[in-house]
Design a protein around this motif. Structure first.
Motif, mmCIF file in Angstrom:
data_model
loop_
_atom_site.group_PDB
_atom_site.id
_atom_site.type_symbol
_atom_site.label_atom_id
_atom_site.label_comp_id
_atom_site.label_asym_id
_atom_site.label_seq_id
_atom_site.Cartn_x
_atom_site.Cartn_y
_atom_site.Cartn_z
ATOM 1 N N GLU A 44 116.154 146.101 5.846
ATOM 2 C CA GLU A 44 115.122 146.485 6.818
ATOM 3 C C GLU A 44 113.715 146.456 6.222
ATOM 4 O O GLU A 44 112.728 146.415 6.950
ATOM 5 C CB GLU A 44 115.412 147.868 7.424
ATOM 6 C CG GLU A 44 115.259 149.048 6.496
ATOM 7 C CD GLU A 44 116.548 149.370 5.762
ATOM 8 O OE1 GLU A 44 117.438 148.504 5.725
ATOM 9 O OE2 GLU A 44 116.657 150.494 5.227
ATOM 10 N N TYR A 215 118.275 149.936 10.394
ATOM 11 C CA TYR A 215 117.021 149.852 11.145
ATOM 12 C C TYR A 215 116.413 151.211 11.469
ATOM 13 O O TYR A 215 115.226 151.308 11.694
ATOM 14 C CB TYR A 215 117.210 148.982 12.394
ATOM 15 C CG TYR A 215 117.491 147.554 12.001
ATOM 16 C CD1 TYR A 215 116.488 146.777 11.435
ATOM 17 C CD2 TYR A 215 118.762 146.992 12.132
ATOM 18 C CE1 TYR A 215 116.733 145.480 11.009
ATOM 19 C CE2 TYR A 215 119.024 145.694 11.716
ATOM 20 C CZ TYR A 215 118.009 144.941 11.164
ATOM 21 O OH TYR A 215 118.241 143.672 10.726
ATOM 22 N N GLU A 216 117.251 152.260 11.437
ATOM 23 C CA GLU A 216 116.728 153.626 11.653
ATOM 24 C C GLU A 216 115.600 153.938 10.667
ATOM 25 O O GLU A 216 114.623 154.601 10.990
ATOM 26 C CB GLU A 216 117.853 154.653 11.408
ATOM 27 C CG GLU A 216 118.861 154.762 12.520
ATOM 28 C CD GLU A 216 118.272 155.478 13.728
ATOM 29 O OE1 GLU A 216 117.892 156.636 13.550
ATOM 30 O OE2 GLU A 216 118.193 154.853 14.815
ATOM 31 N N LEU A 218 113.270 152.390 9.645
ATOM 32 C CA LEU A 218 111.928 151.889 9.961
ATOM 33 C C LEU A 218 111.026 152.982 10.525
ATOM 34 O O LEU A 218 109.814 152.824 10.589
ATOM 35 C CB LEU A 218 112.015 150.729 10.951
ATOM 36 C CG LEU A 218 112.575 149.433 10.364
ATOM 37 C CD1 LEU A 218 112.729 148.381 11.442
ATOM 38 C CD2 LEU A 218 111.671 148.930 9.260
ATOM 39 N N TRP A 219 111.640 154.090 10.968
ATOM 40 C CA TRP A 219 110.836 155.184 11.513
ATOM 41 C C TRP A 219 110.182 156.006 10.413
ATOM 42 O O TRP A 219 109.334 156.845 10.666
ATOM 43 C CB TRP A 219 111.698 156.089 12.409
ATOM 44 C CG TRP A 219 112.128 155.364 13.638
ATOM 45 C CD1 TRP A 219 113.386 154.901 13.909
ATOM 46 C CD2 TRP A 219 111.308 154.975 14.739
ATOM 47 N NE1 TRP A 219 113.395 154.238 15.105
ATOM 48 C CE2 TRP A 219 112.136 154.270 15.655
ATOM 49 C CE3 TRP A 219 109.965 155.144 15.060
ATOM 50 C CZ2 TRP A 219 111.656 153.745 16.851
ATOM 51 C CZ3 TRP A 219 109.482 154.620 16.250
ATOM 52 C CH2 TRP A 219 110.329 153.924 17.128
ATOM 53 N N ASN A 220 110.625 155.775 9.182
ATOM 54 C CA ASN A 220 110.082 156.543 8.076
ATOM 55 C C ASN A 220 108.799 155.869 7.550
ATOM 56 O O ASN A 220 108.816 154.695 7.174
ATOM 57 C CB ASN A 220 111.152 156.584 6.977
ATOM 58 C CG ASN A 220 110.719 157.432 5.822
ATOM 59 O OD1 ASN A 220 109.565 157.826 5.715
ATOM 60 N ND2 ASN A 220 111.672 157.708 4.951
ATOM 61 N N ILE A 221 107.712 156.634 7.505
ATOM 62 C CA ILE A 221 106.418 156.030 7.121
ATOM 63 C C ILE A 221 106.434 155.501 5.675
ATOM 64 O O ILE A 221 105.768 154.524 5.343
ATOM 65 C CB ILE A 221 105.231 157.019 7.320
ATOM 66 C CG1 ILE A 221 103.919 156.348 6.924
ATOM 67 C CG2 ILE A 221 105.417 158.312 6.579
ATOM 68 C CD1 ILE A 221 102.683 157.001 7.398
ATOM 69 N N TRP A 224 106.828 151.823 5.139
ATOM 70 C CA TRP A 224 105.640 151.039 5.497
ATOM 71 C C TRP A 224 104.592 151.139 4.395
ATOM 72 O O TRP A 224 103.967 150.146 4.019
ATOM 73 C CB TRP A 224 105.059 151.529 6.835
ATOM 74 C CG TRP A 224 105.989 151.224 7.966
ATOM 75 C CD1 TRP A 224 107.039 151.976 8.385
ATOM 76 C CD2 TRP A 224 105.980 150.052 8.778
ATOM 77 N NE1 TRP A 224 107.686 151.359 9.416
ATOM 78 C CE2 TRP A 224 107.049 150.172 9.682
ATOM 79 C CE3 TRP A 224 105.173 148.912 8.840
ATOM 80 C CZ2 TRP A 224 107.351 149.199 10.641
ATOM 81 C CZ3 TRP A 224 105.457 147.947 9.793
ATOM 82 C CH2 TRP A 224 106.537 148.093 10.674
#
Ligand code: PFF
Length: 499
Positions: A44, A215-216, A218-221, A224
């Protein structure tokens, strides 16, 4: 040709592209990326990574190249031309990049030692603690500063000598020639290592581990922030290296396409390196029965712990692959260090009208001397703090200002016509300006706040003390360079190439 007779121009556009790839492909690709990719979930991670390339890397690379090309001068001189009151800011980036160059030389120095050791697997049967205990005698106490490590010092001095040998020559004979020879070698040796590792039994175990998407996550900053941070360091973005190298280009250059080549080559290289690492880890896991997550380790230790462990299980072939690997890291490190070294060097040449030879000789002496702090028992500890200080604190801040200056005050719009007229691939439009003016500065602010948060989480009194000393060193050196009188009459005026 400048007044001092320094001919600061690449002999071909290929020389520029190769030198830029040499700058980008470095320790960040081999030492940092595989771990960042894995610890952020592997599969991801590619989503934020690709977005970081599209939204940040490509637009910003083109901006740096465009402004550098336009001023055909050092970063500092360009800033003064944008606004003479900003000279102090114009020195902050070159000085902080020089501080980075100093600790970068240390890691290349460690690699030099491992290169020699790899001929006879001199790290022994337990590479886990070899670097920290046997070579660095690492301690987190500042008292360690009095424990000098002659072997590490010697290895670092060799690095500085090589940098001097290359950068004191004029551009064509030094940086240009070295990039044309060593950047292709870098890719060839990496390809050999990776292809070999993909043929090892168990390689697929490692690759599966790497690509398992979740893919979950991806919500973690954090994922990014990690992707944007990686792209930054790995591409040498915003640190003046691309700016400086682009200022040496001839008139007839397609900067947009060159930028695309550099971004693509850099990403290919680091992903290739990661496949190699994980294929070999898979093999090791199959042989030893230990799950991969127990073997994989972070940052520096990936090169100096995991790789030696891998070479230990590979048998005789490791006596060829080991030296080849550490040689590749060495070359990647030196070509990157040359570019970061160049940023302060050319600013000083410009302001004080000094020859390339004299400037590089003085800077190599200063850098080599300062780097000796890392040749002590607390060197590794101070290095980690300096790395945080430079990358998470100063560079991002400086790049936010750079981005605002180049778009809002310099008005990057005026570059579009020229860049598009030469570009054989991507055409710039309104989207480029919107990204640079609004989206990138906002993203960078988020990155900066997150970085500072991480620093605060890590900190204690001693950490804070080193942090403050680093800040004082940065501010004082920047001040000295600002207040010293210029020897060059045209320090405050540069012709712009793009009208
Ligand atoms: N891009 C280099 C790496 O990935 O190791 C690091 C770097 C080199 C950053 C030169 C900045 C610079 F000016």
């Amino acid at each position: 040709m400048d007044i001092m007779g320094n001919k600061n121009e690449w002999d071909s556009n290929l020389a520029f592209i190769l030198a830029m790839i040499g700058s980008a492909v470095g320790l960040g690709n081999i030492w940092r990326y595989p771990y960042v990719l894995y610890s952020n979930g592997g599969g991801e991670f590619y989503i934020p990574y690709l977005i970081a390339i599209l939204v940040l890397a490509i637009p910003f690379t083109i901006l740096e190249y465009g402004v550098g090309y336009n001023y055909k001068s050092s970063f500092t001189k360009a800033i003064i031309n944008i606004n003479p009151k900003l000279e102090y800011y114009g020195w902050i980036l070159p000085v902080v990049v020089f501080i980075m160059t100093i600790y970068y030389s240390t890691i290349i120095g460690w690699d030099g030692i491992y290169f020699i050791l790899s001929f006879f697997k001199g790290w022994g049967s337990d590479p886990n603690t070899f670097l920290s205990h046997n070579i660095l005698h690492s301690t987190n106490s500042l008292g360690g500063i009095f424990h000098f490590l002659p072997l590490v010092a010697l290895s670092m001095l060799v690095v500085w000598f090589i940098v001097w040998l290359i950068s004191h020559k004029n551009l064509e004979d030094g940086l240009g020639k070295v990039s044309k020879i060593f950047v292709p070698i870098l890719f060839i040796t990496m390809i050999i290592i990776v292809i070999y590792s993909l043929t090892l039994p168990g390689a697929n175990i490692g690759l599966n581990e790497l690509f398992k998407p979740d893919y979950e996550a991806l919500w973690n900053i954090d994922i990014w922030v990690a992707a944007f941070g990686q792209i930054f360091f790995s591409l040498s973005l915003g640190m003046g290296a691309g700016f400086t190298y682009a200022s040496y280009t001839k008139k007839d250059i397609d900067l947009v396409t060159s930028g695309l080549y550099v971004v693509i080559a850099n990403s290919l290289f680091e992903n290739f390196a990661a496949f190699g690492v994980f294929a070999t880890l898979g093999h090791m896991s199959l042989q030893s029965g230990i799950p991969i997550e127990k073997i994989v380790s972070e940052g520096a230790s990936l090169i100096f712990v995991t790789y030696p462990q891998i070479f230990n299980v590979l048998g005789v072939i490791a006596l060829i692959l080991g030296p080849l690997f550490f040689f590749t890291v060495y070359v990647a490190g030196i070509t990157s260090m040359l570019s970061s070294f160049e940023v302060l060097s050319i600013s000083i040449q410009n302001k004080f009208n000094m020859t390339r030879k004299k400037t590089t000789s003085i800077l190599v002496l200063v850098g080599a001397l300062a780097s000796m702090i890392y040749a002590t028992s607390c060197g590794e500890y101070i290095l980690t703090i300096t790395d945080n200080f430079v990358n998470n604190f100063v560079v991002i801040f400086s790049v936010i200002i750079e981005c605002i200056l180049f778009t809002w005050i310099f008005k990057a719009e005026k570059l579009i016509k020229f860049l598009n007229s030469k570009s054989k691939t991507l055409k710039l439009g309104k989207w480029w300006i919107i990204l640079l003016k609004y989206i990138i500065p906002i993203l960078l602010c988020i990155l900066w706040v997150e970085g500072i948060n991480d620093i605060i989480k890590d900190t204690n009194n001693q950490y804070m003390l080193i942090f403050v000393i680093l800040l004082a060193i940065l501010l004082i050196f920047t001040l000295i360079l600002t207040v010293l009188k210029p020897k060059s009459q045209n320090w405050f005026k540069t012709e712009e190439r793009i009208k």
